[in-house]
Design a protein around this motif. Structure first.
Motif, PDB file in Angstrom:
ATOM      1  N   UNK A   1      22.847  -5.629  -8.280  1.00 59.55           N
ATOM      2  CA  UNK A   1      21.779  -5.025  -7.186  1.00 59.55           C
ATOM      3  C   UNK A   1      21.687  -3.337  -7.730  1.00 59.55           C
ATOM      4  N   UNK A   2      20.506  -3.141  -7.872  1.00 53.95           N
ATOM      5  CA  UNK A   2      20.669  -1.525  -8.299  1.00 53.95           C
ATOM      6  C   UNK A   2      19.400  -0.870  -7.358  1.00 53.95           C
ATOM      7  N   UNK A   3      19.500   0.538  -7.484  1.00 53.59           N
ATOM      8  CA  UNK A   3      18.511   1.208  -6.442  1.00 53.59           C
ATOM      9  C   UNK A   3      17.821   2.170  -7.520  1.00 53.59           C
ATOM     10  N   UNK A   4      16.437   2.110  -7.623  1.00 55.08           N
ATOM     11  CA  UNK A   4      15.942   2.771  -8.352  1.00 55.08           C
ATOM     12  C   UNK A   4      14.720   3.682  -7.601  1.00 55.08           C
ATOM     13  N   UNK A   5      14.986   4.892  -8.007  1.00 57.25           N
ATOM     14  CA  UNK A   5      14.137   5.854  -7.317  1.00 57.25           C
ATOM     15  C   UNK A   5      12.822   6.197  -8.166  1.00 57.25           C
ATOM     16  N   UNK A   6      11.393   5.799  -7.214  1.00 54.79           N
ATOM     17  CA  UNK A   6      10.437   6.160  -8.216  1.00 54.79           C
ATOM     18  C   UNK A   6      10.161   7.615  -8.161  1.00 54.79           C
ATOM     19  N   UNK A   7       9.934   8.169  -9.653  1.00 52.25           N
ATOM     20  CA  UNK A   7       9.874   9.305  -9.830  1.00 52.25           C
ATOM     21  C   UNK A   7       8.288   9.905  -9.687  1.00 52.25           C
ATOM     22  N   UNK A   8       7.468   9.106  -9.867  1.00 55.54           N
ATOM     23  CA  UNK A   8       6.069   9.270  -9.695  1.00 55.54           C
ATOM     24  C   UNK A   8       5.528   8.160  -8.877  1.00 55.54           C
ATOM     25  N   UNK A   9       5.313   8.626  -7.683  1.00 55.25           N
ATOM     26  CA  UNK A   9       4.909   7.929  -6.422  1.00 55.25           C
ATOM     27  C   UNK A   9       3.359   7.632  -6.395  1.00 55.25           C
ATOM     28  N   UNK A  10       2.592   8.351  -6.728  1.00 55.79           N
ATOM     29  CA  UNK A  10       1.312   8.341  -7.088  1.00 55.79           C
ATOM     30  C   UNK A  10       0.692   6.931  -7.828  1.00 55.79           C
ATOM     31  N   UNK A  11       1.549   7.270  -9.080  1.00 57.90           N
ATOM     32  CA  UNK A  11       1.231   6.197  -9.871  1.00 57.90           C
ATOM     33  C   UNK A  11       1.575   4.746  -9.687  1.00 57.90           C
ATOM     34  N   UNK A  12       2.911   4.591  -9.053  1.00 58.08           N
ATOM     35  CA  UNK A  12       3.526   3.465  -8.565  1.00 58.08           C
ATOM     36  C   UNK A  12       2.593   2.866  -7.561  1.00 58.08           C
ATOM     37  N   UNK A  13       2.184   3.751  -6.471  1.00 61.57           N
ATOM     38  CA  UNK A  13       1.358   3.257  -5.318  1.00 61.57           C
ATOM     39  C   UNK A  13       0.109   2.638  -5.846  1.00 61.57           C
ATOM     40  N   UNK A  14      -0.479   3.266  -6.963  1.00 63.01           N
ATOM     41  CA  UNK A  14      -1.822   3.041  -7.657  1.00 63.01           C
ATOM     42  C   UNK A  14      -1.684   1.441  -7.961  1.00 63.01           C
ATOM     43  N   UNK A  15      -0.589   1.480  -8.678  1.00 64.08           N
ATOM     44  CA  UNK A  15      -0.283  -0.105  -9.449  1.00 64.08           C
ATOM     45  C   UNK A  15       0.184  -0.997  -8.102  1.00 64.08           C
ATOM     46  N   UNK A  16       0.589  -0.661  -7.077  1.00 59.76           N
ATOM     47  CA  UNK A  16       1.060  -1.626  -6.142  1.00 59.76           C
ATOM     48  C   UNK A  16      -0.294  -2.101  -5.376  1.00 59.76           C
ATOM     49  N   UNK A  17      -1.132  -0.900  -5.159  1.00 58.14           N
ATOM     50  CA  UNK A  17      -2.198  -1.151  -3.977  1.00 58.14           C
ATOM     51  C   UNK A  17      -3.419  -1.499  -4.757  1.00 58.14           C
ATOM     52  N   UNK A  18      -3.887  -0.709  -5.896  1.00 58.20           N
ATOM     53  CA  UNK A  18      -5.112  -0.574  -6.413  1.00 58.20           C
ATOM     54  C   UNK A  18      -5.214  -1.544  -7.583  1.00 58.20           C
ATOM     55  N   UNK A  19      -4.093  -2.246  -7.958  1.00 55.03           N
ATOM     56  CA  UNK A  19      -4.221  -3.051  -9.289  1.00 55.03           C
ATOM     57  C   UNK A  19      -3.691  -4.242  -8.980  1.00 55.03           C
ATOM     58  N   UNK A  20      -3.709  -5.198 -10.121  1.00 48.01           N
ATOM     59  CA  UNK A  20      -3.342  -6.441  -9.991  1.00 48.01           C
ATOM     60  C   UNK A  20      -1.610  -6.636 -10.426  1.00 48.01           C
TER      61      UNK A  20
END
Length: 165
Positions: free
Chosen positions: A1-20
């Motif tokens: 198990x690792x904990x990974x901090x997302x450094x570019x939140x907007x890019x990540x959320x765009x991938x999660x919510x607005x892409x496939x």
């Protein structure tokens, strides 16, 4: 198990919510806190579907993120950022098998593990926590290491910078 901090939140959320990008992951559970809190389980209730539709869902127990994503997006869209979001997504078994084959990790059919990650967003910070669930105890950490590396590679491919904590 690792904990990974997302450094570019907007890019990540765009991938999660607005892409496939994550649509083929299975949704185990989640919650979103806005002016009130919504909690949901991804387990399918197959009796809800008509007979013809049931065949479509026969081989899985959970909804795909891609099936739930539009509803989730409706919950959070607006001018204000949610206070908190928590999602647990699981890698489908056939994809887990490919990962283990690629990483040359042997797995037992009787104790095939579930590979998942939790997204935790709160106070403007997003983290991914990887996890491996198995029915039998094992000192062998090769499955966990393969999954941790697989998640890091996936995020790298999506050009999402991370920091391991």
């Amino acid at each position: 198990m690792v904990s990974l901090k997302i450094l570019e939140l907007n890019r990540f959320m765009a991938r999660l919510l607005k892409s496939e990008a994550f649509d083929d992951f299975l949704l185990r559970e989640g919650s979103v806190r806005t002016y009130m809190e919504y909690r949901f389980q991804g387990r399918l209730h197959k009796e809800y579907f008509e007979t013809a539709e049931q065949e479509r869902y026969a081989d899985r127990e959970y909804a795909l993120w891609g099936e739930v994503r539009p509803f989730f997006l409706e919950l959070i869209k607006g001018k204000r950022t949610p206070l908190a979001v928590r999602l647990e997504l699981m890698l489908p078994e056939q994809e887990a098998r490919k990962l283990f084959l690629e990483k040359q990790v042997s797995v037992s059919e009787e104790t095939f593990p579930t590979l998942s990650f939790q997204l935790r967003f709160e106070n403007g910070v997003a983290r991914l926590l990887t996890g491996v669930s198995q029915s039998a105890f094992s000192l062998d950490r090769s499955k966990e290491e393969a999954w941790d590396m697989g998640v890091k590679q996936l995020l790298h491919t999506m050009e999402i910078p991370i920091e391991q904590e």
